[in-house]
Scaffold this motif. Structure first.
Motif, PDB file in Angstrom:
ATOM      1  N   MET A  15      42.441  36.714  29.784  1.00 49.35           N
ATOM      2  CA  MET A  15      42.479  36.911  31.229  1.00 49.35           C
ATOM      3  C   MET A  15      43.045  38.287  31.556  1.00 49.35           C
ATOM      4  SD  MET A  15      44.075  33.225  31.874  1.00 49.35           S
ATOM      5  CE  MET A  15      44.837  33.157  30.268  1.00 49.35           C
ATOM      6  N   ALA A  16      43.116  39.152  30.595  1.00 49.73           N
ATOM      7  CA  ALA A  16      43.833  40.400  30.765  1.00 49.73           C
ATOM      8  C   ALA A  16      42.908  41.554  31.103  1.00 49.73           C
ATOM      9  CB  ALA A  16      44.580  40.717  29.479  1.00 49.73           C
ATOM     10  N   VAL A  17      43.546  42.650  31.435  1.00 42.87           N
ATOM     11  CA  VAL A  17      42.834  43.876  31.744  1.00 42.87           C
ATOM     12  C   VAL A  17      42.368  44.521  30.455  1.00 42.87           C
ATOM     13  CG1 VAL A  17      43.198  46.181  32.641  1.00 42.87           C
ATOM     14  CG2 VAL A  17      44.099  44.227  33.826  1.00 42.87           C
ATOM     15  N   HIS A  18      41.268  45.184  30.542  1.00 37.39           N
ATOM     16  CA  HIS A  18      40.720  45.868  29.384  1.00 37.39           C
ATOM     17  C   HIS A  18      41.314  47.264  29.295  1.00 37.39           C
ATOM     18  CE1 HIS A  18      37.712  43.023  31.023  1.00 37.39           C
ATOM     19  NE2 HIS A  18      37.863  42.561  29.815  1.00 37.39           N
ATOM     20  N   ALA A  19      41.970  47.581  28.209  1.00 38.80           N
ATOM     21  CA  ALA A  19      42.578  48.900  28.019  1.00 38.80           C
ATOM     22  C   ALA A  19      41.804  49.652  26.952  1.00 38.80           C
ATOM     23  CB  ALA A  19      44.034  48.747  27.611  1.00 38.80           C
ATOM     24  N   ALA A  20      41.437  50.898  27.235  1.00 41.37           N
ATOM     25  CA  ALA A  20      40.647  51.691  26.304  1.00 41.37           C
ATOM     26  C   ALA A  20      41.509  52.338  25.235  1.00 41.37           C
ATOM     27  CB  ALA A  20      39.884  52.766  27.067  1.00 41.37           C
ATOM     28  N   ALA A  21      42.756  52.637  25.537  1.00 36.64           N
ATOM     29  CA  ALA A  21      43.625  53.331  24.594  1.00 36.64           C
ATOM     30  C   ALA A  21      45.014  52.717  24.647  1.00 36.64           C
ATOM     31  CB  ALA A  21      43.696  54.816  24.964  1.00 36.64           C
ATOM     32  N   GLY A  44      49.003  29.395  35.259  1.00 36.01           N
ATOM     33  CA  GLY A  44      49.734  28.176  34.946  1.00 36.01           C
ATOM     34  C   GLY A  44      50.124  27.368  36.170  1.00 36.01           C
ATOM     35  N   GLY A  45      49.757  27.837  37.368  1.00 33.42           N
ATOM     36  CA  GLY A  45      50.079  27.109  38.589  1.00 33.42           C
ATOM     37  C   GLY A  45      51.538  27.194  38.990  1.00 33.42           C
ATOM     38  N   ASP A  46      52.229  28.269  38.583  1.00 33.24           N
ATOM     39  CA  ASP A  46      53.658  28.443  38.851  1.00 33.24           C
ATOM     40  C   ASP A  46      53.851  29.566  39.875  1.00 33.24           C
ATOM     41  OD1 ASP A  46      56.396  29.056  38.783  1.00 33.24           O
ATOM     42  OD2 ASP A  46      56.545  28.732  36.614  1.00 33.24           O
ATOM     43  N   GLY A  84      50.930  21.687  41.649  1.00 30.72           N
ATOM     44  CA  GLY A  84      51.363  22.258  40.377  1.00 30.72           C
ATOM     45  C   GLY A  84      50.272  22.955  39.588  1.00 30.72           C
ATOM     46  N   ALA A  85      49.151  23.219  40.208  1.00 31.86           N
ATOM     47  CA  ALA A  85      48.079  23.954  39.540  1.00 31.86           C
ATOM     48  C   ALA A  85      47.494  24.938  40.544  1.00 31.86           C
ATOM     49  CB  ALA A  85      46.993  22.993  39.061  1.00 31.86           C
ATOM     50  N   ASN A  86      46.836  25.965  40.057  1.00 29.05           N
ATOM     51  CA  ASN A  86      46.194  26.895  40.960  1.00 29.05           C
ATOM     52  C   ASN A  86      44.741  26.481  41.112  1.00 29.05           C
ATOM     53  OD1 ASN A  86      44.844  29.220  42.104  1.00 29.05           O
ATOM     54  ND2 ASN A  86      46.862  30.135  41.947  1.00 29.05           N
ATOM     55  N   ASN A  87      44.356  26.116  42.316  1.00 28.58           N
ATOM     56  CA  ASN A  87      43.015  25.592  42.544  1.00 28.58           C
ATOM     57  C   ASN A  87      41.946  26.668  42.751  1.00 28.58           C
ATOM     58  OD1 ASN A  87      43.406  26.454  45.199  1.00 28.58           O
ATOM     59  ND2 ASN A  87      44.061  24.435  45.891  1.00 28.58           N
ATOM     60  N   GLY A  89      41.259  29.088  40.427  1.00 28.44           N
ATOM     61  CA  GLY A  89      40.704  29.529  39.152  1.00 28.44           C
ATOM     62  C   GLY A  89      41.635  30.432  38.380  1.00 28.44           C
ATOM     63  N   GLN A  90      41.136  30.921  37.266  1.00 30.08           N
ATOM     64  CA  GLN A  90      41.900  31.773  36.360  1.00 30.08           C
ATOM     65  C   GLN A  90      41.781  33.235  36.779  1.00 30.08           C
ATOM     66  OE1 GLN A  90      43.735  30.494  33.354  1.00 30.08           O
ATOM     67  NE2 GLN A  90      43.592  28.954  34.951  1.00 30.08           N
TER      68      GLN A  90
END
Length: 143
Positions: A15-21, A44-46, A84-87, A89-90
């Motif tokens: 789920m992270a950002v794409h880093a080139a370097a 994580g819905g927190d 307790g969850a994020n509705n 999405g990710q």
């Protein structure tokens, strides 16, 4: 609420950002770390973990206008975290630009949500300031 900050991740996870370097700037590395932690809170819905990246006096600008202060910003996100969850999405961010402005940094990114009722995407401009407890978002403009 359409806009997201997220605040959140730049590297190290699906789920992270794409880093080139590799990151060589310690400030950028620290911001990536707090963004990753915030994204993990979202995913994580927190809500508290997601919001930890915001300064108490932060401002948020989104489709519904200006929101002042961390508690009000958290209230605007609260319904997304019901049960307790994020509705929605990710969360994943695509890191586009980071620029130093004096002692602050401005981050431009694209936020992406997947796996919810519908895919969502937009842009965010975040101003970070180094505070006693680390890099914090002081201004968030998301659309």
């Amino acid at each position: 609420m359409r806009g997201l900050t997220i605040a959140a991740a730049f590297a190290l996870s699906p789920m992270a950002v794409h880093a080139a370097a590799p990151v060589t700037d310690p400030a950028e590395a620290a911001m990536r770390s707090v963004m990753l932690e915030s994204a993990q809170g979202w995913n994580g819905g927190d809500l508290d973990r997601f919001m930890a990246i915001y300064a108490p006096d932060a401002v948020f600008v989104g489709s519904k206008g200006l929101i002042r202060g961390k508690p009000a910003i958290a209230d605007s996100y609260r319904k997304s975290f019901a049960g307790g969850a994020n509705n929605r999405g990710q969360l994943r961010f695509d890191f586009l630009h980071l620029k130093r402005i004096g002692d602050r940094r401005i981050l431009i990114a694209r936020w992406n949500l997947s796996g919810g009722a519908k895919a969502e995407s937009g842009m965010t401009s975040l101003v970070f300031e180094r505070r006693a407890d680390g890099w914090k978002i002081i201004s968030d403009h998301s659309s």
